[in-house]
Design an enzyme around this catalytic site. Sequence first.
Site, mmCIF file in Angstrom:
data_model
loop_
_atom_site.group_PDB
_atom_site.id
_atom_site.type_symbol
_atom_site.label_atom_id
_atom_site.label_comp_id
_atom_site.label_asym_id
_atom_site.label_seq_id
_atom_site.Cartn_x
_atom_site.Cartn_y
_atom_site.Cartn_z
ATOM 1 N N GLY A 20 0.842 -1.206 0.000
ATOM 2 C CA GLY A 20 0.000 0.000 0.000
ATOM 3 C C GLY A 20 0.872 1.248 0.000
ATOM 4 N NE ARG A 81 -2.218 -4.558 -0.904
ATOM 5 C CZ ARG A 81 -1.747 -3.851 0.119
ATOM 6 N NH1 ARG A 81 -0.621 -4.190 0.691
ATOM 7 N NH2 ARG A 81 -2.408 -2.789 0.569
ATOM 8 C CG ASP A 113 3.607 -7.236 6.958
ATOM 9 O OD1 ASP A 113 3.096 -6.599 6.006
ATOM 10 O OD2 ASP A 113 2.952 -8.002 7.681
ATOM 11 C CB THR A 135 3.058 0.328 5.945
ATOM 12 O OG1 THR A 135 1.712 0.000 6.324
ATOM 13 C CG2 THR A 135 3.954 -0.042 7.120
ATOM 14 C CG ASP A 137 -1.655 -1.002 8.099
ATOM 15 O OD1 ASP A 137 -2.347 -0.026 7.746
ATOM 16 O OD2 ASP A 137 -1.885 -2.173 7.728
ATOM 17 C CG ASP A 139 1.851 -3.539 9.754
ATOM 18 O OD1 ASP A 139 2.737 -2.802 9.273
ATOM 19 O OD2 ASP A 139 1.141 -4.283 9.053
ATOM 20 N NE ARG A 181 -3.508 -5.378 5.616
ATOM 21 C CZ ARG A 181 -2.728 -5.516 4.575
ATOM 22 N NH1 ARG A 181 -3.088 -6.309 3.599
ATOM 23 N NH2 ARG A 181 -1.564 -4.884 4.489
HETATM 24 O O1 F6P Z 1 -1.280 -1.913 4.502
HETATM 25 C C1 F6P Z 1 -1.872 -0.690 4.336
HETATM 26 C C2 F6P Z 1 -3.351 -0.829 4.105
HETATM 27 O O2 F6P Z 1 -3.846 0.476 3.904
HETATM 28 C C3 F6P Z 1 -4.145 -1.540 5.200
HETATM 29 O O3 F6P Z 1 -4.434 -0.720 6.292
HETATM 30 C C4 F6P Z 1 -5.355 -1.975 4.452
HETATM 31 O O4 F6P Z 1 -5.938 -3.103 5.047
HETATM 32 C C5 F6P Z 1 -4.831 -2.316 3.105
HETATM 33 O O5 F6P Z 1 -3.634 -1.573 2.952
HETATM 34 C C6 F6P Z 1 -5.768 -2.046 1.965
HETATM 35 O O6 F6P Z 1 -5.128 -2.421 0.798
HETATM 36 P P1 F6P Z 1 -5.719 -2.156 -0.667
HETATM 37 O O7 F6P Z 1 -5.619 -0.702 -0.923
HETATM 38 O O8 F6P Z 1 -4.835 -2.955 -1.545
HETATM 39 O O9 F6P Z 1 -7.118 -2.650 -0.630
#
Ligand code: F6P
Length: 329
Positions: A20, A81, A113, A135, A137, A139, A181
């Site tokens: 992300g 991703r 991660d 990120t 998050d 995390d 998440r």
């Molecule tokens: O990892 C960052 C994040 O924003 C999370 O908080 C969220 O769950 C995820 O990415 C959403 O990803 P995408 O934009 O690919 O749906």
Amino acid sequence: MMDERRATQMKRIGVLTSGGDAPGMNAAIRAVVRVAYEHEMEVFGIKRGYQGFLEGKADLLSRADVSGISLDGGTILGTMRCKEFEDKANRKAAIDRIKQAYGLEGLVVIGGDGTFQGAQALSNEGMPTVGVPGTIDNDLAYTDFTIGFDTAVNTVVQSVSKIRDTVESHGRIGVIEVMGRRCGDIALFSGVASGAERILIPEFAWDMNEIAQSLLRRRQLGMEAAIIIVAEGVGTAESIVSPLRELTKLDIRATVLGHVQRGGSPTTTDATLAARLGGQAVELLSKGQKNCVVGIVNNHVRTFDIDDALKAKRPLHTKLYKLAHTLSV
Ligand code: F6P
């Protein structure tokens, strides 16, 4: 005159952003490029994260290419991703291809991660890699903060403040779903800062009946409105709203903040962190240190072995969580 270190030092490195996007990634890219040129290294920008690495898509980045991007949201390199990158044979072929095509001797990856797991694999398979935590998050346990987290929290706080105006006016309950998440840090920090009445995060247990009773009790004390912030790792806003409505018969509304949390100009904190960590990643490669990640601990930039960083477990924010609860009633 070229000293011995310069003669053996990497001359070409790559940089990519993956997972992300996070505010501050551009500031980190700028730092990577500018510090690399300081060390007489060329930098190639790899497009769309590991997908671009697999496809061997890279462009030479000049100092001018990164001019004025520090406060831009998103990432100029694009991100993704990438499932195919999990396949070892794909990775090995890509390493050979990218080394041959561009002469890359090292790589800086900026992401979370999943990105770091890719970096660990690349490091083991012949591409010296340094990870920069990017990120929203927060995390990654080895570092106090990840690039983008502070901006996301500020964005959430601004939104909560606006929602607060309307729930107070109507005497309603607002349930706000935020990102995160596996990690509740966005919910916890934004909840404390905005004075949320409840913060639901995956790290701590909670009870729907108890929340319903406390909302009704608050009402008797003259406090009709309330804000509940829920981290997506706990469930959707709607999954909280329905049973709470059933139990309390109150007017309860759901808001999903979604991707608004990932956009925007980085805060000063994030832009500064990004510059420090991006710059440090290149300093490490220039000194021959590799297969590691950079982070911030007690406001000092630190380097960690990539395997140790991925195994790190962060202690729970128990004190902050309890304080939030105390402050909310
Ligand atoms: O990892 C960052 C994040 O924003 C999370 O908080 C969220 O769950 C995820 O990415 C959403 O990803 P995408 O934009 O690919 O749906």
